[in-house]
Scaffold this motif. Structure first.
Motif, short mmCIF file in Angstrom:
data_model
loop_
_atom_site.label_atom_id
_atom_site.label_comp_id
_atom_site.label_asym_id
_atom_site.label_seq_id
_atom_site.Cartn_x
_atom_site.Cartn_y
_atom_site.Cartn_z
N PRO A 1 27.55 -30.39 -1.90
CA PRO A 1 28.54 -30.77 -0.89
C PRO A 1 28.37 -32.25 -0.52
CG PRO A 1 27.44 -28.72 -0.28
CD PRO A 1 26.68 -29.29 -1.45
N SER A 2 29.45 -32.88 -0.11
CA SER A 2 29.39 -34.31 0.20
C SER A 2 28.44 -34.61 1.35
CB SER A 2 30.79 -34.85 0.51
OG SER A 2 31.38 -34.11 1.58
N HIS A 3 28.33 -33.66 2.29
CA HIS A 3 27.41 -33.84 3.42
C HIS A 3 26.40 -32.70 3.39
CE1 HIS A 3 29.90 -37.04 5.06
NE2 HIS A 3 30.95 -36.27 4.91
N ILE A 4 25.19 -33.02 2.97
CA ILE A 4 24.13 -32.02 2.91
C ILE A 4 22.96 -32.53 3.75
CG2 ILE A 4 23.40 -33.00 0.70
CD1 ILE A 4 22.09 -30.32 0.04
N SER A 5 22.50 -31.71 4.67
CA SER A 5 21.42 -32.14 5.57
C SER A 5 20.10 -32.17 4.82
CB SER A 5 21.33 -31.19 6.76
OG SER A 5 20.88 -29.90 6.33
N LEU A 6 19.16 -32.92 5.36
CA LEU A 6 17.83 -32.99 4.77
C LEU A 6 17.16 -31.62 4.81
CD1 LEU A 6 15.60 -34.71 3.53
CD2 LEU A 6 14.86 -35.32 5.85
N ALA A 7 17.39 -30.86 5.89
CA ALA A 7 16.80 -29.52 6.00
C ALA A 7 17.34 -28.61 4.90
CB ALA A 7 17.10 -28.94 7.38
N ALA A 8 18.64 -28.68 4.63
CA ALA A 8 19.24 -27.84 3.58
C ALA A 8 18.71 -28.25 2.21
CB ALA A 8 20.75 -27.96 3.63
N ALA A 9 18.54 -29.54 2.00
CA ALA A 9 18.00 -30.01 0.72
C ALA A 9 16.57 -29.54 0.53
CB ALA A 9 18.09 -31.53 0.65
N ARG A 10 15.80 -29.52 1.61
CA ARG A 10 14.42 -29.03 1.51
C ARG A 10 14.38 -27.55 1.15
NH1 ARG A 10 12.41 -32.23 6.92
NH2 ARG A 10 11.68 -34.14 5.89
N LYS A 11 15.31 -26.77 1.67
CA LYS A 11 15.37 -25.34 1.31
C LYS A 11 15.62 -25.18 -0.18
CE LYS A 11 16.85 -23.20 5.67
NZ LYS A 11 17.91 -22.38 6.32
N LEU A 12 16.53 -26.00 -0.72
CA LEU A 12 16.80 -25.94 -2.15
C LEU A 12 15.56 -26.33 -2.95
CD1 LEU A 12 20.37 -27.54 -2.38
CD2 LEU A 12 19.77 -25.12 -2.52
N HIS A 13 14.87 -27.35 -2.48
CA HIS A 13 13.66 -27.81 -3.16
C HIS A 13 12.60 -26.70 -3.20
CE1 HIS A 13 10.44 -30.30 -4.54
NE2 HIS A 13 9.82 -30.34 -3.37
N LEU A 14 12.40 -26.02 -2.08
CA LEU A 14 11.42 -24.93 -2.03
C LEU A 14 11.85 -23.75 -2.89
CD1 LEU A 14 10.55 -24.98 1.79
CD2 LEU A 14 9.11 -25.77 -0.11
N ALA A 15 13.15 -23.43 -2.87
CA ALA A 15 13.64 -22.33 -3.69
C ALA A 15 13.48 -22.64 -5.17
CB ALA A 15 15.11 -22.05 -3.36
N ALA A 16 13.70 -23.90 -5.55
CA ALA A 16 13.56 -24.29 -6.95
C ALA A 16 12.12 -24.10 -7.43
CB ALA A 16 13.97 -25.75 -7.13
N GLN A 17 11.16 -24.37 -6.55
CA GLN A 17 9.75 -24.23 -6.92
C GLN A 17 9.37 -22.78 -7.19
OE1 GLN A 17 8.09 -26.29 -3.46
NE2 GLN A 17 7.55 -28.03 -4.75
N ARG A 18 10.14 -21.83 -6.65
CA ARG A 18 9.86 -20.41 -6.86
C ARG A 18 10.53 -19.88 -8.13
NH1 ARG A 18 11.61 -20.08 -1.22
NH2 ARG A 18 9.79 -20.22 0.17
N ALA B 1 23.31 -21.05 -3.88
CA ALA B 1 22.32 -21.76 -4.69
C ALA B 1 20.91 -21.28 -4.37
CB ALA B 1 22.44 -23.26 -4.45
N GLU B 2 20.63 -21.12 -3.09
CA GLU B 2 19.30 -20.68 -2.69
C GLU B 2 19.00 -19.28 -3.21
OE1 GLU B 2 16.65 -20.32 1.43
OE2 GLU B 2 18.70 -21.12 1.49
N GLN B 3 19.99 -18.38 -3.14
CA GLN B 3 19.77 -17.02 -3.62
C GLN B 3 19.56 -16.98 -5.14
OE1 GLN B 3 19.27 -14.69 -1.28
NE2 GLN B 3 19.62 -16.48 0.04
N ILE B 4 20.34 -17.77 -5.87
CA ILE B 4 20.20 -17.83 -7.33
C ILE B 4 18.80 -18.28 -7.71
CG2 ILE B 4 20.97 -19.07 -9.39
CD1 ILE B 4 23.80 -19.10 -8.10
N LEU B 5 18.30 -19.30 -7.03
CA LEU B 5 16.97 -19.82 -7.34
C LEU B 5 15.87 -18.84 -6.91
CD1 LEU B 5 17.57 -23.53 -6.28
CD2 LEU B 5 17.23 -22.70 -8.62
N ARG B 6 16.01 -18.28 -5.73
CA ARG B 6 14.98 -17.36 -5.24
C ARG B 6 14.83 -16.14 -6.14
NH1 ARG B 6 15.12 -16.93 1.39
NH2 ARG B 6 14.19 -18.98 1.80
#
Length: 243
Positions: A140-157, A123-128
């Motif tokens: 995923p059923s268990h996603i850490s806050l750190a992983a979610a923040r990475k997705l959020h930052l990648a989405a902004q790019r 997901a991160e690579q697709i967005l980046r």
């Protein structure tokens, strides 16, 4: 210079990211109308924001989440040569249903990682790389806050519409997503709870009438291949190294 009273009346004049808590934010990025006026009226900017992590959290998979997103997906696919990517989808998409919705199945790519650890990396690579018009990620059923923040930052790019589809129990966890919606199926439609938005709290769920046909979007993996997307299916089965 503007007076203090003028600035207080319109904080957005100071900076587009500022808004009163009693008002909906205007949004700084382009939006895609949802296709439902009642929902547009409750979202900052009046629609689904591009370049943003949007969480859709149904009570169970198949509660109407894809029907909800279809009008927006039609807009982005019909106005661009780029594709829709479905990542970590629990079922096989049904091409006949996409045709019925006037969506070209050739513009839909189903990515199914064999290893759970690859889902968020993909997901991160697709967005980046801004590799699609819209990304639908089954979280995923268990996603850490750190992983979610990475997705959020990648989405902004990226310039894509990015929807993270989760589960009801994930509503209770912290999330960096600026927009979070809870979904519950209802007769002839769905109820939408606005869990989080850039604006005032929305207490009463919205009702959206939908044409829901259970099983129309997905077929189980063991069914006939000609009913699925065929060649637009990518399987990640090798270890991925991010360093």
């Amino acid at each position: 210079m503007k007076s203090v009273s003028q600035a207080q009346a319109a904080p957005v004049q100071i900076h587009p990211a500022l808004w009163r808590a009693s008002q909906l934010a205007q949004g700084r990025q382009p939006i895609v109308p949802t296709g439902y006026t009642v929902l547009n009226n409750e979202l900052p900017g009046g629609g689904w924001p591009n370049s943003t992590f949007i969480e859709i959290l149904p009570t169970q998979t198949g509660s109407g989440e894809i029907s909800l997103l279809t009008p927006a997906l039609k807009q982005v696919v019909n106005n661009t040569h780029r594709r829709i990517i479905m990542l970590n989808c629990p079922f096989v998409p049904n091409s006949l249903c996409w045709l019925h919705w006037q969506l070209n199945p050739n513009k839909l790519v189903w990515v199914h990682p064999n290893q759970p650890s690859q889902v968020l990396w993909a997901a991160e690579q697709i967005l980046r790389h801004d590799a699609c018009a819209a990304l639908l990620l089954w979280l995923p059923s268990h996603i850490s806050l750190a992983a979610a923040r990475k997705l959020h930052l990648a989405a902004q790019r990226s310039t894509a519409l990015f929807f993270g589809l989760g589960q009801k129990q994930q509503q209770q966890r912290a999330s960096p997503a600026p927009l979070r919606l809870g979904l519950q199926s209802a007769p002839n439609g769905i109820h939408i709870s606005i869990i989080k938005r850039q604006g005032p709290t929305h207490v009463t769920p919205l009702f959206l009438p939908l044409s829901l046909k259970k099983g129309a979007l997905f077929t189980f993996r063991q069914e006939a291949l000609h009913q699925t997307l065929g060649s637009n299916h990518v399987v990640l089965d090798q270890p991925v190294h991010t360093s």
